[in-house]
Design a protein around this motif. Structure first.
Motif, PDB file in Angstrom:
ATOM      1  N   ALA A  51     -28.287   2.733  41.081  1.00 56.36           N
ATOM      2  CA  ALA A  51     -28.569   3.722  42.134  1.00 56.36           C
ATOM      3  C   ALA A  51     -27.542   3.604  43.259  1.00 56.36           C
ATOM      4  O   ALA A  51     -26.784   2.622  43.324  1.00 56.36           O
ATOM      5  N   LEU A  52     -27.523   4.614  44.127  1.00 57.54           N
ATOM      6  CA  LEU A  52     -26.734   4.471  45.356  1.00 57.54           C
ATOM      7  C   LEU A  52     -27.549   3.570  46.272  1.00 57.54           C
ATOM      8  O   LEU A  52     -28.759   3.777  46.428  1.00 57.54           O
ATOM      9  N   ARG A  53     -26.938   2.588  46.872  1.00 59.96           N
ATOM     10  CA  ARG A  53     -27.718   1.627  47.659  1.00 59.96           C
ATOM     11  C   ARG A  53     -28.449   2.348  48.792  1.00 59.96           C
ATOM     12  O   ARG A  53     -27.912   3.279  49.412  1.00 59.96           O
ATOM     13  N   THR A  54     -29.670   1.937  49.021  1.00 60.10           N
ATOM     14  CA  THR A  54     -30.475   2.583  50.057  1.00 60.10           C
ATOM     15  C   THR A  54     -30.399   1.824  51.370  1.00 60.10           C
ATOM     16  O   THR A  54     -30.869   2.289  52.392  1.00 60.10           O
ATOM     17  N   HIS A  55     -29.831   0.634  51.326  1.00 66.23           N
ATOM     18  CA  HIS A  55     -29.627  -0.162  52.546  1.00 66.23           C
ATOM     19  C   HIS A  55     -28.540  -1.203  52.290  1.00 66.23           C
ATOM     20  O   HIS A  55     -28.199  -1.495  51.141  1.00 66.23           O
ATOM     21  N   THR A  56     -28.023  -1.768  53.380  1.00 65.37           N
ATOM     22  CA  THR A  56     -26.965  -2.777  53.212  1.00 65.37           C
ATOM     23  C   THR A  56     -27.549  -4.159  52.929  1.00 65.37           C
ATOM     24  O   THR A  56     -26.801  -5.118  52.754  1.00 65.37           O
ATOM     25  N   SER A  57     -28.888  -4.259  52.858  1.00 64.99           N
ATOM     26  CA  SER A  57     -29.496  -5.561  52.558  1.00 64.99           C
ATOM     27  C   SER A  57     -29.025  -6.083  51.197  1.00 64.99           C
ATOM     28  O   SER A  57     -29.044  -7.305  50.957  1.00 64.99           O
ATOM     29  N   SER A  58     -28.588  -5.180  50.324  1.00 66.55           N
ATOM     30  CA  SER A  58     -28.073  -5.604  49.019  1.00 66.55           C
ATOM     31  C   SER A  58     -26.871  -6.544  49.181  1.00 66.55           C
ATOM     32  O   SER A  58     -26.642  -7.411  48.329  1.00 66.55           O
TER      33      SER A  58
END
Ligand code: DAH
Length: 345
Positions: free
Chosen positions: A167-174
């Motif tokens: 997926a496209l990341r939903t937050h930078t927490s990744s």
């Protein structure tokens, strides 16, 4: 008589010695325009008796050619003369013409400011991919399988593949996860980047925006460190008269979790439209990294603890510059974009 007129004009053309480009233009206007001499003589030629036509036609064509040639050579003479005089007038010792620089995007300016503040506190800057797998965006961050953020409503899925969707990341927490998986504590980094959510575009929401994530993991990191770091950050960014408050909240990847508000930068806490009369505006989410997340990333949660936070760059920029419509950031209108640069590149 036509023949005499041609004779006369031919002589005039031969005598013509222009002194300026204005003379050349006057010549063109007299001889070569639609109602000029050449066309008028051709019109007269139509009524010449047929026995004269052959001879006269030839003379007339030669006259036309002569007029055109004269015009061309005169024009060239003055074009090269004006260039030569221009060249002489050039003063090579004068400073060159300045370049017109573009301006930095307001989001880049604010991101830079945020990065500078944390760099001074010893934070490094890390980045990660915008296309992420389920593990880094959700599972490692302690999102239960049925968590609504995984829902198609919020996430742009690229590929569904049993338990490890792309997926496209939903937050930078990744990026926290990537950092912790690939290194050993201590970690002290911020991670700016673009994130994506499946939202209808309006003044208050967009399908992509920007975040800055922060992570600090070491032995003995406490909530007091979190509070002091973020308090310092806010004072640097918005000024020393800015207050903060922490409200208990919930994120799967932090325990305890909080949201941090700052006193409204516009009304200074008195209540205005920006803070909806409350005097406070929310700027970020934060908390102590959940031990499950540390363990998922191979870090001993018995030995290490850490705090994390995440903020939207658009939100901070809106507060700093009182921008009320998120769409302005991605419309590329130079009238909007040109207003923010304060320093030369
Ligand atoms: N990832 C959260 C979001 O996108 C923001 C966030 C909250 C990040 C708390 C954190 C945190 O690192 O500790 O809304």
């Amino acid at each position: 008589m036509l023949q005499e007129k041609i004779q006369q004009y031919t002589e005039e053309i031969a005598r013509f010695t222009p002194q300026s480009s204005e003379d050349v233009e006057a010549f063109r206007l007299k001889f070569l325009v639609t109602k000029g001499v050449v066309r008028t003589l051709f019109d007269e030629f139509k009524s010449v008796s047929p026995d004269l036509k052959r001879e006269l036609g030839k003379t007339l064509n030669e006259f036309k050619q002569a007029a055109e040639n004269k015009y061309k050579t005169s024009q060239e003479q003055f074009a090269s003369a004006s260039q030569a005089s221009k060249r002489e007038a050039e003063d090579l010792t004068l400073p060159g013409e300045g370049f017109v620089f573009g301006s930095r995007h307001p989001l880049s300016l604010v991101r830079k400011e945020i990065v500078e503040i944390f760099k001074k506190l010893g934070f490094t800057v890390a980045e990660g991919p915008e296309i992420e797998d389920d593990w880094h965006n959700f599972t490692a961050l302690n999102f239960p399988p049925e968590h609504p953020a995984r829902d198609m409503q919020d996430t742009f899925f690229i590929k569904k593949q049993d338990g490890n969707d792309i997926a496209l990341r939903t937050h930078t927490s990744s990026v926290q996860v990537r950092m912790m998986e690939n290194g050993t504590p201590p970690f002290r980094a911020i991670m700016p980047g673009r994130v994506y959510r499946n939202e209808a575009i309006s003044a208050r929401a967009h399908c992509f925006f920007h975040q800055v994530e922060g992570l600090y993991v070491d032995e003995g990191v406490s909530f007091a460190d979190l509070k002091q770091t973020l308090y310092h950050f806010v004072q640097e960014l918005f000024g020393e008269d800015t207050n903060v408050r922490f409200r208990p909240s919930y994120f799967p990847f932090t325990e305890p979790s909080a949201e941090m508000d700052i006193s409204c930068t516009i009304c200074k806490g008195n209540g205005c439209a920006m803070c909806k009369g409350s005097g406070w505006v929310e700027i970020l989410g934060c908390g102590m990294v959940d031990p499950n997340v540390l363990e998922n990333c191979g870090i001993d949660s018995g030995k290490y603890s850490g705090f994390a936070f995440g903020m939207g760059i658009e939100r901070i920029t809106n507060l700093k510059y009182e921008i009320k419509d998120l769409r302005l950031f991605s419309e590329n209108d130079v009238r909007f974009l040109g207003q923010f640069e304060t320093e030369l590149i």
